[in-house]
Design a protein around this motif. Structure first.
Motif, mmCIF file in Angstrom:
data_model
loop_
_atom_site.group_PDB
_atom_site.id
_atom_site.type_symbol
_atom_site.label_atom_id
_atom_site.label_comp_id
_atom_site.label_asym_id
_atom_site.label_seq_id
_atom_site.Cartn_x
_atom_site.Cartn_y
_atom_site.Cartn_z
ATOM 1 N N GLY A 15 0.923 -1.348 0.022
ATOM 2 C CA GLY A 15 0.068 0.076 0.057
ATOM 3 C C GLY A 15 0.939 1.173 0.096
ATOM 4 N N THR B 19 0.188 3.519 2.114
ATOM 5 C CA THR B 19 0.260 4.075 3.526
ATOM 6 C C THR B 19 0.713 2.959 4.334
ATOM 7 O OG1 THR B 19 -1.669 5.404 3.196
ATOM 8 C CG2 THR B 19 -1.166 5.064 5.607
ATOM 9 N N SER B 20 0.185 1.629 4.062
ATOM 10 C CA SER B 20 0.776 0.634 4.760
ATOM 11 C C SER B 20 0.540 -0.818 3.923
ATOM 12 C CB SER B 20 -0.129 0.455 6.222
ATOM 13 O OG SER B 20 -1.309 -0.127 5.735
ATOM 14 N N ARG C 81 4.838 4.853 -2.706
ATOM 15 C CA ARG C 81 4.588 3.774 -3.811
ATOM 16 C C ARG C 81 4.166 4.418 -5.114
ATOM 17 N NH1 ARG C 81 -0.788 0.482 -3.233
ATOM 18 N NH2 ARG C 81 -1.383 2.423 -4.073
ATOM 19 N N ASP D 278 -12.426 0.475 -1.294
ATOM 20 C CA ASP D 278 -11.173 0.463 -0.690
ATOM 21 C C ASP D 278 -10.884 2.035 -0.171
ATOM 22 O OD1 ASP D 278 -8.493 0.374 0.500
ATOM 23 O OD2 ASP D 278 -7.854 -0.610 -1.274
ATOM 24 N N PHE D 279 -10.798 2.133 1.136
ATOM 25 C CA PHE D 279 -10.626 3.546 1.808
ATOM 26 C C PHE D 279 -9.409 3.174 2.717
ATOM 27 C CE2 PHE D 279 -15.453 3.521 1.366
ATOM 28 C CZ PHE D 279 -15.273 4.645 0.330
ATOM 29 N N ARG E 295 -5.822 7.513 -0.216
ATOM 30 C CA ARG E 295 -6.478 7.474 -1.542
ATOM 31 C C ARG E 295 -7.710 6.412 -1.192
ATOM 32 N NH1 ARG E 295 -2.933 4.926 -6.152
ATOM 33 N NH2 ARG E 295 -5.321 4.006 -6.779
ATOM 34 N N GLY F 183 -7.956 8.220 4.751
ATOM 35 C CA GLY F 183 -7.877 8.481 5.910
ATOM 36 C C GLY F 183 -7.195 9.712 6.479
ATOM 37 N N ARG F 184 -6.316 9.971 5.651
ATOM 38 C CA ARG F 184 -5.390 11.303 5.908
ATOM 39 C C ARG F 184 -6.308 12.709 6.060
ATOM 40 N NH1 ARG F 184 -2.460 14.677 2.799
ATOM 41 N NH2 ARG F 184 -3.622 14.118 0.724
ATOM 42 N N LYS G 122 -8.514 6.250 15.293
ATOM 43 C CA LYS G 122 -8.290 4.898 15.550
ATOM 44 C C LYS G 122 -9.098 4.481 16.573
ATOM 45 C CE LYS G 122 -4.260 3.399 12.529
ATOM 46 N NZ LYS G 122 -2.906 2.904 12.798
ATOM 47 N N GLY H 163 -9.717 -1.455 3.439
ATOM 48 C CA GLY H 163 -8.769 -0.541 3.550
ATOM 49 C C GLY H 163 -9.047 -0.001 5.062
ATOM 50 N N GLY H 164 -7.912 0.491 5.854
ATOM 51 C CA GLY H 164 -7.980 0.770 7.117
ATOM 52 C C GLY H 164 -8.988 1.764 7.503
ATOM 53 N N THR H 165 -9.559 2.794 6.654
ATOM 54 C CA THR H 165 -10.420 3.664 7.006
ATOM 55 C C THR H 165 -11.850 2.933 7.228
ATOM 56 O OG1 THR H 165 -9.109 5.408 6.020
ATOM 57 C CG2 THR H 165 -11.376 5.948 6.094
ATOM 58 N N VAL I 78 -13.543 2.852 10.468
ATOM 59 C CA VAL I 78 -14.601 3.851 10.959
ATOM 60 C C VAL I 78 -16.046 3.616 10.692
ATOM 61 C CG1 VAL I 78 -14.938 6.422 10.862
ATOM 62 C CG2 VAL I 78 -12.522 5.422 10.367
ATOM 63 N N ASP J 197 -8.219 -4.010 6.706
ATOM 64 C CA ASP J 197 -6.784 -3.922 6.358
ATOM 65 C C ASP J 197 -6.100 -5.233 6.105
ATOM 66 O OD1 ASP J 197 -6.978 -4.309 8.930
ATOM 67 O OD2 ASP J 197 -6.061 -2.393 9.450
HETATM 68 N N1 LIG Z 1 -8.841 1.127 13.375
HETATM 69 C C1 LIG Z 1 -9.016 2.120 12.494
HETATM 70 N N2 LIG Z 1 -9.734 3.115 12.643
HETATM 71 C C2 LIG Z 1 -9.724 4.249 11.608
HETATM 72 N N3 LIG Z 1 -8.781 4.512 10.902
HETATM 73 C C3 LIG Z 1 -7.787 3.456 10.808
HETATM 74 C C4 LIG Z 1 -7.777 2.264 11.587
HETATM 75 N N4 LIG Z 1 -6.788 1.540 11.200
HETATM 76 C C5 LIG Z 1 -6.139 2.195 10.413
HETATM 77 N N5 LIG Z 1 -6.684 3.186 9.966
HETATM 78 C C6 LIG Z 1 -6.332 4.260 8.978
HETATM 79 O O1 LIG Z 1 -6.400 3.565 7.572
HETATM 80 C C7 LIG Z 1 -5.500 4.049 6.866
HETATM 81 C C8 LIG Z 1 -4.359 3.031 6.285
HETATM 82 O O2 LIG Z 1 -5.168 2.292 5.407
HETATM 83 P P1 LIG Z 1 -4.759 1.063 4.624
HETATM 84 O O3 LIG Z 1 -3.916 0.362 5.751
HETATM 85 O O4 LIG Z 1 -5.544 0.382 3.843
HETATM 86 O O5 LIG Z 1 -3.498 1.737 3.795
HETATM 87 P P2 LIG Z 1 -3.360 1.693 2.080
HETATM 88 O O6 LIG Z 1 -4.197 0.631 1.425
HETATM 89 O O7 LIG Z 1 -2.052 1.548 2.101
HETATM 90 O O8 LIG Z 1 -3.599 3.486 1.869
HETATM 91 P P3 LIG Z 1 -3.533 4.012 0.634
HETATM 92 O O9 LIG Z 1 -2.844 3.261 -0.250
HETATM 93 O O10 LIG Z 1 -4.775 4.516 0.044
HETATM 94 O O11 LIG Z 1 -2.598 5.159 0.893
HETATM 95 C C9 LIG Z 1 -4.621 5.034 7.855
HETATM 96 O O12 LIG Z 1 -5.170 6.528 7.360
HETATM 97 C C10 LIG Z 1 -4.865 4.659 9.169
HETATM 98 O O13 LIG Z 1 -5.367 5.755 9.881
#
Ligand SMILES: Nc1ncnc2c1ncn2[C@@H]1O[C@H](COP(=O)(O)OP(=O)(O)OP(=O)(O)O)[C@@H](O)[C@H]1O
Lengths: 431, 536
Positions: B11, B13-14, B70, B199-200, B204, B230-231, B272, B338-340, B343, B374
């Motif tokens: 990802g 972000t992660s 990335r 996918d939030f 993005r 999430g940003r 979170k 996705g992590g968001t 919420v 996630d």
């Molecule tokens: N428990 C939670 N509650 C709310 N938000 C969360 C939680 N866990 C993770 N996040 C948020 O999810 C986001 C990360 O998402 P994800 O792990 O899907 O990353 P990603 O797919 O790499 O993101 P992208 O590629 O869009 O940058 C971060 O903004 C993080 O703060």
């Protein structure tokens, strides 16, 4: 939901009526992901219809299962083992649990996984429940434990180290077979403990001297991973009794060390024994000797004279040696006689001393018979006697001992009184 | 021996790594215990940190911390959006007009290309995975966004190989997520369904509408919003905190980078926490001018300050559905990824767009058995990894050819008429060739009429019934109850007839519809010993 009845005007002789073709499909990209796509790709690439594909895949699966199953025979399961208390799983034969007793340490990871899968299929609690066998999953737990043990290389070593059924005892004279039959199996089994692999094996009568030497030298320096944790007593995990815990840990550690030491000693002894029985050693030695003799004979044939001269020299040398030896022997006799005399003197001295020391007591300290001497009397008399013995040399000792014969109160008194005066000892008793 | 192939969700972000071992799917935890591992690298005192340890450096050492890189792969510096990078190492243009970062790694400053950053990061993941699995890893299946170009996919595979994780296949994120979802043991993997995958993430939002028919995933539409994630929720909280701080201490923290980094760190934690509880306390030491800052925030407040982001999330899904030319009533399930998606408000906003009787929303807030959003992508990639692990590269390449993947998909659903109406056999957007069997109760001489199905969205305007006099008097503040409203419904009915069969049935009839590669449709019916078949 149900199918509608045939309309009255349906022509029964015609059971199928094609009416129209479906709307022209749209070309789209399917995602090349998932098991469904895998099947699709296979059918397209191999040009198979659904039913052909099904048949061929089913055949392939059956074959795969068969070959997997033919890899090894299934073993009968001991009834006691099936009833074994899972809490005590460690005492089971871990290979027997998975049905691998024919393989033991020789089973590779694939085989262990296969065996595990097979056992799981057979003993899974869900399946047992379905068969109405109640929900006893004791043996299933043992299967999982055995799998965890055998699939983890370090745990497996712990078990393999103490697997009693894998041990091949050190062959004795009574063990059947020739040297190679008796010892080959032993060394093959011991090889499993070597950190260095592959391990040189015993070989046979055709092995070269270099091979045999390499074999023994490897085994003399054998680096074994064998360890004895498996035999550990369980350390209680109740924190209330720390001392006890520490005690058991210490005990385990000591026991492991002892087992390890014994094991090393056992192997060294076995190697020595094998070496002493190894027929190749005599063979190599004889061959060696013969070769040497041959060489020597050739050398001598070439220079007979020198050899003869040497023989004469050797004869002279031998004579001289014999003489020296005889002289030495004579010398030795004389020495021995002197030694004997000395020893006799020593023992005579001892005897005389004893005579002197006992005399005064034997005449009851010059008192009439039956009267008890006072402690002072005894002490004084003995002090004089000791002082006198101390002052006398060997000759005098013999002399005075002679004066006490026959042993009477008078002869004792006379002899000691004379003695203390002659030696200038201040008397306490023989005044 | 079978190969050890990991599934990798890489990802912006992660990232996450998963592996299928002995039929058990596991998401790998790294040495920090993280499964969602921040896609970040940081350099301090000559050491390289990654993941959460790198993220921690954002406050103290932002200039040497590389994040959100990335998406810069195979992009020219001129084209990239750097708005996510203002609290970490700033991207620079390298000699080839590509993206690089200036960091002090070791003694001196170096310009490190984004490619090199990716290799270094993936190497860290490789080590973490190795430690976890305890076995050398032979390769990977990597998931990337659907809008990654061929060039970007190739580059990712190349860089992964350099990091010791040669990619057997690069797959799409939403498909991976969906594969993980339909592999859930409680879900019927054979049912035909229309999915919305949303996918939030952190920076993005990505969406796809995916038809899942006959075990095949076909993407009907995709959407991307590279400025929604999430940003934005973090920023909303940061702004709220900054305001409160300013009110309390009369100092504007926005002027201090470090103060903002601290607020950013706390804001994400608050966000979170509010996914699990309705209120949270916070305390930040020495934010600006030496002032400590503490207080509390509740979920309602958060949802208010983040309102505009939540609205955009709702709109995103609405537009996605529209883009696929389907109606919300056509959607069987919505999978939130996705992590968001943790919420609660995200789930409720999305749920609000769909008919709760028709569409199932899959998120941790709406489905107790939902897979962590996630982890979905990594898990799906690992499932795919286990499927292809026994194939060699050539076999995989062969199956990726257009002749295999590009195929005709049904333009209309096909079904059979029943006494009550029509029952679907093959869904719209089913890949051909296909074969499907259904069983229908039948007795006596019955007609099997194979038809195309027409679906219609009916919109009815409903006028509330006038209320009985007097009933309404005290409650006339709720006057919208009297307004007309729309009721939308999805109706299916038989369309064009394709074939008819007559059979004497005995309890039930099995109908098999097969469409071959050359687009011939064969229909066969069987009941007991009766058997009829024909081809259209
Ligand atoms: N428990 C939670 N509650 C709310 N938000 C969360 C939680 N866990 C993770 N996040 C948020 O999810 C986001 C990360 O998402 P994800 O792990 O899907 O990353 P990603 O797919 O790499 O993101 P992208 O590629 O869009 O940058 C971060 O903004 C993080 O703060």
């Amino acid at each position: 939901m149900s199918l509608p009845a045939l309309p009255r005007d349906w022509n029964k002789s015609e059971s199928f009526k094609a009416v129209a073709s479906f709307t022209t499909p749209e070309k789209l990209a399917a995602e090349p992901v998932g098991p469904g796509f895998l099947g699709h790709a296979r059918r397209i690439l191999r040009n198979r219809t659904f039913s052909e594909d099904e048949r061929l895949e089913a055949e392939r699966n059956v074959k795969a299962i068969e070959t997997a199953d033919n890899d090894y025979e299934s073993e009968p399961e001991d009834a006691d083992m099936l009833r074994h208390d899972p809490k005590d799983w460690k005492s089971l034969d871990q290979y027997e649990v998975l049905g691998l007793t024919k393989y033991r340490w020789r089973a590779d990871e694939d085989l262990i996984r296969k065996a595990h899968r097979r056992k799981v299929l057979k003993h899974h609690p869900d399946k047992k429940a379905a068969e109405g066998a109640g929900d006893e999953d004791g043996f299933f737990k043992c299967i999982q434990k055995a799998f965890e043990t055998l699939v983890d290389p370090s745990k497996r070593r712990q078990w393999d180290s103490v697997d009693p059924k894998a041990n091949v005892p050190v062959p004795s004279k009574k063990t059947k077979g020739d040297f190679f039959e008796r010892w080959g199996k032993f060394f093959e089994a011991e090889s499993r403990f070597s950190t260095k692999q592959p391990v040189p094996q015993l070989g046979d009568l055709n092995s070269t001297k270099a091979e045999v030497d390499a074999f023994y030298s490897f085994w003399r320096r054998f680096d074994s991973w064998r360890s004895f944790e498996w035999l550990d007593e369980d350390v209680p995990d109740d924190s209330s009794n720390r001392d006890n815990k520490r005690y058991i840990e210490k005990k385990n550690k000591a026991l492991r060390a002892k087992h390890k030491k014994d094991d090393t000693a056992r192997l060294i002894k076995a190697i020595d024994l094998a070496l002493s029985e190894d027929p190749r050693h005599r063979m190599f030695k004889d061959a060696d000797k013969a070769a040497k003799a041959q060489k020597k004979w050739e050398r001598e044939a070439g220079s007979r004279e020198a050899a003869e001269k040497k023989a004469a020299e050797e004869q002279a040398k031998a004579d001289a040696e014999a003489k020296a030896k005889a002289d030495a022997e004579a010398n030795k006799d004389a020495k021995e006689a002197a030694k004997k005399a000395k020893e006799a003197a020593k023992s005579a001295k001892k005897k005389h001393k004893r005579t002197l020391r006992n005399a005064i007591k034997d005449v009851n300290y010059l008192l009439p018979e039956g009267e008890q001497p006072s402690p002072d009397t005894v002490a004084n008399a003995l002090a004089d006697v000791d002082n006198l013995i101390e002052a006398l040399d060997d000759m005098e000792l013999a002399d005075y001992a002679g004066k006490l014969s026959p042993l009477t109160a008078d002869s004792v008194k006379a002899a000691f009184t004379e003695g203390v005066q002659a030696k200038g000892i201040k008397p306490k008793f023989f005044l | 021996m079978s190969k050890t192939i990991i599934g990798l969700s890489f990802g912006n972000t992660s990232s996450s790594v998963a592996i299928m071992k002995d039929g058990v799917l596991e998401v790998i935890a790294n040495q920090d215990g993280d499964r969602a591992i921040p896609t970040m690298l940081s350099y301090a005192h000559g050491d390289e940190y990654y993941g959460a340890q790198a993220k921690q450096q954002l406050v103290r050492n932002p200039k040497n911390t590389v994040a959100f890189f990335r998406d810069f792969l195979a992009n020219s510096y001129a084209k990239i959006d750097v708005s996510a990078n203002h609290r970490s190492a700033h991207p620079v243009e390298d000699s080839e007009k590509l993206v690089a970062f200036k960091v002090v790694d070791g003694e001196s400053e170096h310009t490190v290309s984004v490619n090199e950053i990716v290799v270094r990061y993936l190497k860290q993941l490789h080590t973490a995975a190795n430690d976890y699995i305890g076995k050398e890893i032979d390769g990977s299946v990597i998931a990337v966004p659907t809008n990654f170009s061929e060039q970007q996919r190739k580059l990712v595979a190349e860089l992964a190989e350099k990091a010791g994780l040669p990619a057997l296949q690069v797959i799409n994120e939403p498909t991976a997520a969906l594969l993980a979802h339909v592999s859930r043991p409680d879900i019927d993997a054979h049912a035909n369904k229309l999915f919305v995958v949303a996918d939030f993430g952190g920076t993005r939002s990505d969406g796809a509408v995916i038809a899942y028919n006959g075990g095949i995933f076909t993407i009907l539409a995709t959407m991307h919003d590279l400025e929604l994630g999430g940003r934005d929720l973090d920023e909303a909280i940061i702004e709220h905190l900054a305001k409160e701080f300013e009110k309390e201490y009369k100092v504007d923290p926005r002027k201090e980078e470090r103060a903002m980094a601290k607020l950013a760190h706390e804001a994400e934690l608050i966000k979170k926490t509010l996914s699990n509880s309705t209120t949270t306390q916070f305390g930040i030491e020495s934010v600006a001018s030496g002032f400590d800052f503490s207080g509390s925030l509740n979920r309602l407040r958060f949802e208010m300050v983040g309102r505009s982001a939540f609205t955009r999330i709702g709109d995103f899904v609405k537009h996605l559905v529209a883009k696929a030319n389907v109606d919300v009533l056509d959607v069987d399930e919505v999978l939130l990824v996705g992590g968001t998606s943790w919420v609660p408000k995200v789930s409720s906003v999305v749920s609000g767009l769909f008919d709760s009787e028709r569409t199932v929303i899959r998120s941790p807030n709406t489905d107790t058995k939902a897979i962590d959003p996630d982890e979905l992508i990594a898990r799906g990639a690992a499932i795919q990894a286990s499927l292809v692990s026994n194939f060699d590269a050539e076999e995989i390449a062969e199956s990726l050819q257009p002749v295999v993947t590009n195929g005709p998909h049904l333009a209309k659903p096909i079904g059979v008429k029943t006494a009550e109406g029509v029952t679907e056999i093959l869904a719209i957007n089913t890949l051909i060739p296909i074969r499907k069997t259904i069983s229908i109760p039948a007795e006596g001489d019955v007609l099997i009429e194979i038809v195309e199905i027409e679906r219609e969205i009916k919109v009815e305007t409903v006028k509330p019934e006038p209320k009985a006099a007097g009933e309404d008097e005290e409650s006339d503040w709720s006057d919208d109850e009297d307004e007309e409203y729309e009721v939308r419904s999805r109706v299916v009915k038989p369309g064009k007839t394709l074939a008819q069969l007559g059979i004497t049935a005995n309890g039930k009839a099995d109908i098999v519809v097969t469409i071959s590669k050359d687009l011939k449709m064969q229909v066969a019916a069987r009941s007991g010993s009766e058997h009829v078949a024909g081809t259209v």
